[in-house]
Motif scaffolding. Structure first.
Motif, mmCIF file in Angstrom:
data_model
loop_
_atom_site.group_PDB
_atom_site.id
_atom_site.type_symbol
_atom_site.label_atom_id
_atom_site.label_comp_id
_atom_site.label_asym_id
_atom_site.label_seq_id
_atom_site.Cartn_x
_atom_site.Cartn_y
_atom_site.Cartn_z
ATOM 1 N N LYS A 1 0.806 -1.200 0.000
ATOM 2 C CA LYS A 1 0.000 0.000 0.000
ATOM 3 C C LYS A 1 0.852 1.270 0.000
ATOM 4 O O LYS A 1 0.410 2.297 -0.479
ATOM 5 C CB LYS A 1 -0.927 0.013 1.209
ATOM 6 N N LEU A 2 2.046 1.193 0.549
ATOM 7 C CA LEU A 2 2.880 2.380 0.662
ATOM 8 C C LEU A 2 3.895 2.532 -0.463
ATOM 9 O O LEU A 2 4.572 3.548 -0.530
ATOM 10 C CB LEU A 2 3.617 2.364 2.002
ATOM 11 N N THR A 3 4.000 1.551 -1.322
ATOM 12 C CA THR A 3 5.036 1.585 -2.350
ATOM 13 C C THR A 3 4.601 2.395 -3.565
ATOM 14 O O THR A 3 3.420 2.534 -3.860
ATOM 15 C CB THR A 3 5.435 0.170 -2.770
ATOM 16 N N ASN A 4 5.573 2.910 -4.283
ATOM 17 C CA ASN A 4 5.338 3.590 -5.548
ATOM 18 C C ASN A 4 5.710 2.695 -6.721
ATOM 19 O O ASN A 4 5.553 3.075 -7.863
ATOM 20 C CB ASN A 4 6.161 4.877 -5.629
ATOM 21 N N LEU A 5 6.237 1.515 -6.405
ATOM 22 C CA LEU A 5 6.665 0.580 -7.439
ATOM 23 C C LEU A 5 5.568 -0.433 -7.702
ATOM 24 O O LEU A 5 4.868 -0.850 -6.798
ATOM 25 C CB LEU A 5 7.943 -0.140 -7.002
ATOM 26 N N GLU A 6 5.443 -0.831 -8.956
ATOM 27 C CA GLU A 6 4.432 -1.807 -9.328
ATOM 28 C C GLU A 6 5.106 -3.121 -9.700
ATOM 29 O O GLU A 6 6.139 -3.136 -10.342
ATOM 30 C CB GLU A 6 3.611 -1.291 -10.498
ATOM 31 N N GLU A 7 4.504 -4.205 -9.304
ATOM 32 C CA GLU A 7 4.995 -5.539 -9.629
ATOM 33 C C GLU A 7 4.115 -6.148 -10.711
ATOM 34 O O GLU A 7 2.892 -6.077 -10.610
ATOM 35 C CB GLU A 7 4.969 -6.433 -8.390
ATOM 36 N N PRO A 8 4.719 -6.765 -11.732
ATOM 37 C CA PRO A 8 3.890 -7.442 -12.723
ATOM 38 C C PRO A 8 3.185 -8.633 -12.095
ATOM 39 O O PRO A 8 3.686 -9.236 -11.141
ATOM 40 C CB PRO A 8 4.875 -7.886 -13.798
ATOM 41 N N ALA A 9 2.028 -8.971 -12.632
ATOM 42 C CA ALA A 9 1.240 -10.065 -12.077
ATOM 43 C C ALA A 9 1.921 -11.416 -12.260
ATOM 44 O O ALA A 9 1.822 -12.287 -11.416
ATOM 45 C CB ALA A 9 -0.141 -10.087 -12.727
ATOM 46 N N ILE A 10 2.630 -11.592 -13.364
ATOM 47 C CA ILE A 10 3.309 -12.856 -13.636
ATOM 48 C C ILE A 10 4.762 -12.581 -13.990
ATOM 49 O O ILE A 10 5.088 -11.479 -14.426
ATOM 50 C CB ILE A 10 2.621 -13.628 -14.795
ATOM 51 N N PRO A 11 5.643 -13.545 -13.804
ATOM 52 C CA PRO A 11 7.037 -13.345 -14.220
ATOM 53 C C PRO A 11 7.112 -13.014 -15.707
ATOM 54 O O PRO A 11 6.338 -13.540 -16.508
ATOM 55 C CB PRO A 11 7.704 -14.683 -13.917
ATOM 56 N N THR A 12 8.036 -12.144 -16.052
ATOM 57 C CA THR A 12 8.171 -11.712 -17.435
ATOM 58 C C THR A 12 9.527 -12.129 -17.982
ATOM 59 O O THR A 12 10.425 -12.498 -17.243
ATOM 60 C CB THR A 12 8.029 -10.183 -17.530
ATOM 61 N N SER A 13 9.671 -12.014 -19.283
ATOM 62 C CA SER A 13 10.951 -12.331 -19.912
ATOM 63 C C SER A 13 11.943 -11.194 -19.635
ATOM 64 O O SER A 13 11.573 -10.111 -19.187
ATOM 65 C CB SER A 13 10.774 -12.499 -21.420
ATOM 66 N N GLN A 14 13.196 -11.455 -19.944
ATOM 67 C CA GLN A 14 14.242 -10.452 -19.721
ATOM 68 C C GLN A 14 13.960 -9.189 -20.534
ATOM 69 O O GLN A 14 14.141 -8.080 -20.030
ATOM 70 C CB GLN A 14 15.598 -11.031 -20.104
ATOM 71 N N LYS A 15 13.510 -9.347 -21.769
ATOM 72 C CA LYS A 15 13.228 -8.188 -22.618
ATOM 73 C C LYS A 15 12.101 -7.333 -22.051
ATOM 74 O O LYS A 15 12.051 -6.134 -22.270
ATOM 75 C CB LYS A 15 12.882 -8.633 -24.035
ATOM 76 N N GLU A 16 11.195 -7.953 -21.324
ATOM 77 C CA GLU A 16 10.112 -7.209 -20.704
ATOM 78 C C GLU A 16 10.503 -6.695 -19.319
ATOM 79 O O GLU A 16 10.060 -5.631 -18.895
ATOM 80 C CB GLU A 16 8.869 -8.087 -20.576
ATOM 81 N N GLN A 17 11.335 -7.438 -18.610
ATOM 82 C CA GLN A 17 11.660 -7.104 -17.219
ATOM 83 C C GLN A 17 12.626 -5.926 -17.102
ATOM 84 O O GLN A 17 12.464 -5.089 -16.208
ATOM 85 C CB GLN A 17 12.244 -8.326 -16.505
#
Length: 72
Positions: A1-17
């Motif tokens: 709730k306090l973070t400004n960073l968003e986490e993707p819902a699923i693991p992503t590839s290196q090109k996306e990460q």
């Protein structure tokens, strides 16, 4: 709730990460810039401002390194 960073819902590839990681570092950089100004102007806390400046430099360097990796 306090973070400004968003986490993707699923693991992503290196090109996306890596762009997501750059975006996270940029968010931290922007927050640190605001914090540095606040520490200096509002609290007159030079020591903490200097500490935050060191953190800012580390995140800027990491951002530069990640961008360099993508563009190579």
């Amino acid at each position: 709730k306090l973070t400004n960073l968003e986490e993707p819902a699923i693991p992503t590839s290196q090109k996306e990460q890596i762009p997501l990681l750059i975006e996270d570092h940029e968010t931290i950089i922007n927050n640190l810039r605001r914090l540095i100004t606040e520490l200096e102007d509002d609290y007159k806390d030079v020591g903490s401002s200097d500490f935050a400046t060191g953190l800012l430099q580390q995140h800027e360097k990491m951002c530069w390194m990640l961008r360099s990796y993508i563009n190579s």
